[in-house]
Design an enzyme around this catalytic site. Sequence first.
Site, PDB file in Angstrom:
ATOM      1  CD  GLU A 170      -2.569   1.238   2.687  1.00 17.92           C
ATOM      2  OE1 GLU A 170      -3.550   2.001   2.767  1.00 17.92           O
ATOM      3  OE2 GLU A 170      -2.205   0.501   3.628  1.00 17.92           O
ATOM      4  CB  CYS A 180      -4.173  -1.490   4.870  1.00 19.44           C
ATOM      5  SG  CYS A 180      -3.051  -1.398   6.304  1.00 19.44           S
ATOM      6  CE  LYS A 213      -7.241   1.595   3.746  1.00 16.89           C
ATOM      7  NZ  LYS A 213      -5.984   2.091   4.360  1.00 16.89           N
TER       8      LYS A 213
END
Length: 261
Positions: A42, A148, A113
């Site tokens: 990321e 994440c 995300k």
Amino acid sequence: MKAALIQLCVCDSDTPADRWLRVEHLLAGLEGEGIDFIMLPELWGVGFCNYDRYAHEDEPLHGLTVSRLTPWARQLHSHIVTGSFVERTPDGKRYNTTVVLDANGYLLGSYRKIHLFGYDSQERMLLTPGRHTGEVFTSYGIVGLSTCYDLRFPEQFRRMVDNGTTLFAVTAAWPHQRLDDWRLLCRARALENQSFLLACNHTGDCGGTVGAGHSMAIAPDGTVLAEAGTEEQVLIVELDLNEAQRFRRQFPALHDRVPIG
């Protein structure tokens, strides 16, 4: 499928240009290895905790990251999950975005995300959350993308499984102080969804936060197939993706789900 997870060191002592040189050196080292699927972590270019750099290092979807990795996808004849970058859209919004390239360098899909981190982080203030799960059709089946903090939200992964996913690809900048959570959540998301999971994290000290490393490959039964340490490295693992469907037939937990409410 033979996968390579590039666990990159993202440190304050280097620059995005330095990291690009190391990434390309590591990619060159995969020549002739027969790698089918490559992942990066990321926000490895800008560094997750370098919030003051987001506006300076942002790029359009077809910007630096995609254009520079496209030739590598062709050269290595491998799918590449680019890791995420700060995407800038024409309306001025910024997203934490990951792209998947196929072995011919074509952009197969992207994912913004959804769950932005707000605890001791400026990500939620600076970026816009995505609104759609990240299922991408590849020659290896449907790959579900996540980033994440998404790992803490099982409903996102269950939605991707309902949409046909058998392999999750998680890019991350997960901190060492929550390493136990990382290992637990990676295994849980794979096991409860009877799916393979590849999780590519970074290492190094960025903005005072030390990356946990420990990139992982998890089988549909929750077994850890391979796990990196805490240093920069390339973790290579071979997966029999047919095993996901075999395991689901053998132990039909997904089929036995009962709607609640």
